[in-house]
Design a protein around this motif. Sequence first.
Motif, PDB file in Angstrom:
ATOM      1  N   GLY A 154       0.809  -1.207   0.000  1.00 57.23           N
ATOM      2  CA  GLY A 154       0.000   0.000   0.000  1.00 57.23           C
ATOM      3  C   GLY A 154       0.845   1.261   0.000  1.00 57.23           C
ATOM      4  O   GLY A 154       0.525   2.243  -0.685  1.00 57.23           O
ATOM      5  N   MET A 155       1.954   1.253   0.749  1.00 56.17           N
ATOM      6  CA  MET A 155       2.852   2.412   0.776  1.00 56.17           C
ATOM      7  C   MET A 155       3.575   2.581  -0.560  1.00 56.17           C
ATOM      8  O   MET A 155       3.807   3.712  -1.019  1.00 56.17           O
ATOM      9  N   VAL A 156       3.924   1.467  -1.188  1.00 64.58           N
ATOM     10  CA  VAL A 156       4.572   1.540  -2.503  1.00 64.58           C
ATOM     11  C   VAL A 156       3.632   2.179  -3.521  1.00 64.58           C
ATOM     12  O   VAL A 156       4.031   3.070  -4.294  1.00 64.58           O
ATOM     13  N   VAL A 157       2.379   1.736  -3.525  1.00 66.30           N
ATOM     14  CA  VAL A 157       1.391   2.317  -4.437  1.00 66.30           C
ATOM     15  C   VAL A 157       1.195   3.800  -4.131  1.00 66.30           C
ATOM     16  O   VAL A 157       1.072   4.629  -5.049  1.00 66.30           O
ATOM     17  N   SER A 158       1.183   4.169  -2.848  1.00 66.72           N
ATOM     18  CA  SER A 158       1.038   5.580  -2.471  1.00 66.72           C
ATOM     19  C   SER A 158       2.169   6.420  -3.049  1.00 66.72           C
ATOM     20  O   SER A 158       1.939   7.534  -3.552  1.00 66.72           O
ATOM     21  N   ALA A 159       3.392   5.904  -2.972  1.00 68.28           N
ATOM     22  CA  ALA A 159       4.545   6.637  -3.502  1.00 68.28           C
ATOM     23  C   ALA A 159       4.449   6.801  -5.016  1.00 68.28           C
ATOM     24  O   ALA A 159       4.750   7.875  -5.559  1.00 68.28           O
ATOM     25  N   LEU A 160       4.018   5.750  -5.719  1.00 68.33           N
ATOM     26  CA  LEU A 160       3.911   5.815  -7.177  1.00 68.33           C
ATOM     27  C   LEU A 160       2.819   6.791  -7.610  1.00 68.33           C
ATOM     28  O   LEU A 160       3.001   7.564  -8.567  1.00 68.33           O
ATOM     29  N   VAL A 161       1.682   6.766  -6.912  1.00 71.54           N
ATOM     30  CA  VAL A 161       0.586   7.684  -7.242  1.00 71.54           C
ATOM     31  C   VAL A 161       1.005   9.126  -6.998  1.00 71.54           C
ATOM     32  O   VAL A 161       0.712  10.027  -7.801  1.00 71.54           O
ATOM     33  N   GLU A 162       1.714   9.373  -5.899  1.00 70.54           N
ATOM     34  CA  GLU A 162       2.157  10.728  -5.594  1.00 70.54           C
ATOM     35  C   GLU A 162       3.176  11.212  -6.619  1.00 70.54           C
ATOM     36  O   GLU A 162       3.172  12.393  -7.002  1.00 70.54           O
ATOM     37  N   SER A 163       4.048  10.335  -7.087  1.00 69.81           N
ATOM     38  CA  SER A 163       5.012  10.712  -8.132  1.00 69.81           C
ATOM     39  C   SER A 163       4.279  11.146  -9.392  1.00 69.81           C
ATOM     40  O   SER A 163       4.652  12.141 -10.031  1.00 69.81           O
ATOM     41  N   LYS A 164       3.239  10.411  -9.745  1.00 64.53           N
ATOM     42  CA  LYS A 164       2.449  10.778 -10.924  1.00 64.53           C
ATOM     43  C   LYS A 164       1.733  12.111 -10.715  1.00 64.53           C
ATOM     44  O   LYS A 164       1.693  12.953 -11.629  1.00 64.53           O
ATOM     45  N   ARG A 165       1.219  12.329  -9.505  1.00 65.42           N
ATOM     46  CA  ARG A 165       0.514  13.583  -9.219  1.00 65.42           C
ATOM     47  C   ARG A 165       1.455  14.773  -9.335  1.00 65.42           C
ATOM     48  O   ARG A 165       1.092  15.826  -9.891  1.00 65.42           O
ATOM     49  N   LEU A 166       2.675  14.641  -8.815  1.00 65.74           N
ATOM     50  CA  LEU A 166       3.647  15.732  -8.890  1.00 65.74           C
ATOM     51  C   LEU A 166       4.078  16.010 -10.322  1.00 65.74           C
ATOM     52  O   LEU A 166       4.306  17.171 -10.699  1.00 65.74           O
ATOM     53  N   SER A 171       3.894  19.672 -14.883  1.00 72.16           N
ATOM     54  CA  SER A 171       3.599  19.879 -16.311  1.00 72.16           C
ATOM     55  C   SER A 171       2.593  21.007 -16.526  1.00 72.16           C
ATOM     56  O   SER A 171       2.568  21.630 -17.594  1.00 72.16           O
ATOM     57  N   HIS A 172       1.784  21.282 -15.517  1.00 74.84           N
ATOM     58  CA  HIS A 172       0.808  22.380 -15.602  1.00 74.84           C
ATOM     59  C   HIS A 172       1.287  23.619 -14.841  1.00 74.84           C
ATOM     60  O   HIS A 172       0.514  24.566 -14.643  1.00 74.84           O
ATOM     61  N   HIS A 173       2.534  23.590 -14.388  1.00 74.29           N
ATOM     62  CA  HIS A 173       3.164  24.736 -13.716  1.00 74.29           C
ATOM     63  C   HIS A 173       2.364  25.187 -12.493  1.00 74.29           C
ATOM     64  O   HIS A 173       2.056  26.380 -12.320  1.00 74.29           O
ATOM     65  N   LEU A 174       2.026  24.221 -11.635  1.00 76.99           N
ATOM     66  CA  LEU A 174       1.242  24.507 -10.435  1.00 76.99           C
ATOM     67  C   LEU A 174       2.080  24.506  -9.162  1.00 76.99           C
ATOM     68  O   LEU A 174       1.524  24.598  -8.069  1.00 76.99           O
ATOM     69  N   GLN A 175       3.417  24.416  -9.300  1.00 78.32           N
ATOM     70  CA  GLN A 175       4.258  24.299  -8.111  1.00 78.32           C
ATOM     71  C   GLN A 175       4.156  25.501  -7.192  1.00 78.32           C
ATOM     72  O   GLN A 175       4.219  25.365  -5.966  1.00 78.32           O
ATOM     73  N   ASP A 176       4.020  26.675  -7.765  1.00 70.78           N
ATOM     74  CA  ASP A 176       4.052  27.897  -6.964  1.00 70.78           C
ATOM     75  C   ASP A 176       2.665  28.452  -6.669  1.00 70.78           C
ATOM     76  O   ASP A 176       2.537  29.559  -6.138  1.00 70.78           O
ATOM     77  N   GLN A 177       1.629  27.689  -6.991  1.00 71.49           N
ATOM     78  CA  GLN A 177       0.265  28.163  -6.772  1.00 71.49           C
ATOM     79  C   GLN A 177      -0.337  27.437  -5.566  1.00 71.49           C
ATOM     80  O   GLN A 177      -0.726  26.269  -5.657  1.00 71.49           O
ATOM     81  N   LEU A 178      -0.379  28.132  -4.436  1.00 79.64           N
ATOM     82  CA  LEU A 178      -0.899  27.540  -3.207  1.00 79.64           C
ATOM     83  C   LEU A 178      -2.396  27.254  -3.346  1.00 79.64           C
ATOM     84  O   LEU A 178      -3.177  28.130  -3.718  1.00 79.64           O
ATOM     85  N   GLY A 179      -2.783  26.016  -3.058  1.00 80.79           N
ATOM     86  CA  GLY A 179      -4.177  25.619  -3.137  1.00 80.79           C
ATOM     87  C   GLY A 179      -4.638  25.234  -4.525  1.00 80.79           C
ATOM     88  O   GLY A 179      -5.840  25.010  -4.729  1.00 80.79           O
ATOM     89  N   ALA A 180      -3.710  25.159  -5.474  1.00 82.27           N
ATOM     90  CA  ALA A 180      -4.090  24.805  -6.844  1.00 82.27           C
ATOM     91  C   ALA A 180      -4.549  23.344  -6.910  1.00 82.27           C
ATOM     92  O   ALA A 180      -4.017  22.479  -6.215  1.00 82.27           O
ATOM     93  N   ILE A 181      -5.536  23.071  -7.759  1.00 78.64           N
ATOM     94  CA  ILE A 181      -6.069  21.725  -7.931  1.00 78.64           C
ATOM     95  C   ILE A 181      -5.386  21.072  -9.129  1.00 78.64           C
ATOM     96  O   ILE A 181      -5.451  21.593 -10.253  1.00 78.64           O
TER      97      ILE A 181
END
Length: 304
Positions: A154-166, A171-181
């Motif tokens: 479960g933790m491995v899957v969590s890490a992979l999903v989070e990598s994809k989310r980041l 890719s949408h340049h949301l790193q500096d936008q606090l609260g961005a979806i």
Amino acid sequence: MLEKPLDSRIYTRLMTHAFSYTYRFLNRAAQKIEGDIKPDGSIGKPWRQCTVQQVEGFKTLIRILPVWSTTIFLGTPVAVQYSLTILQALSMDRQIGPHFNIPAGSILVIVFFSTAISLTVIDRFLWPTWQKLTGQLPTFLQRIGLGHVLNILGMVVSALVESKRLKIAKSHHLQDQLGAIVPMLALWLFPQLILVGIGEAFHYPGQVALFYQEFPVSLRSTSTTMAALIIGISFYLGTGVINLIQKVTRWLPDNINNGNLENVYWMLVVVGVLNFGYYLVCASLYKYQNVEGADCNSGPDSEK
């Protein structure tokens, strides 16, 4: 540690039981000397004189503590994952249909649904099939071990999903936008929660049944609370781990789109693997005291 009062017949029978061979130095606690027993047969100094039952109960507690301690480091990563999953859900697309938005805090309900369904499947289908194939039911320690493995996955899957989310966030340049979806469905969080729920269906009932089986009758109430105690300790430690990570690293900033949340999950994977190795050592050294009940048929419900 409080115990139920025993009548004279049970007390006499327990006092005549032979001591176990482990931790024999503790047997001196029940050694009778002059003045310890009153003329009527009762204990004159209860704070100095122990019964055989009390000594053996304490030995059981010492024997089971190593196995019990492994479940603390099993529950702590799960507690951390619960908190981080809610943070992930807040930054993901939770829209289902045109009019419904999944509350971020309610996403953890998936774990409970997964556990409830898994318990039914395990008890009604998996264990009977296991027994037909192997000729015996799995021990409680084996059940807990399966829970360890599933939680690590479960933790491995969590890490992979989070990598994809980041990656999507960058890719949408949301790193500096606090609260961005992030344009990624929160349904991606379901697999990791389902795995954790299945893992809990294995290890939590296994813990309760193991403690209930191994403890003496007078300490059965204590045995059933040990599993509940793990939950409380794990969530306290989980909060401490998150605070420590925030102070020591930059993995968990206020804007998780600009952090490294996947590193936290990979750290939990490493902790889980090390703890599983520790568990294997403890389980291999542990010897059941109630050999007849060392299967899935014994437990709190077996006496009803």
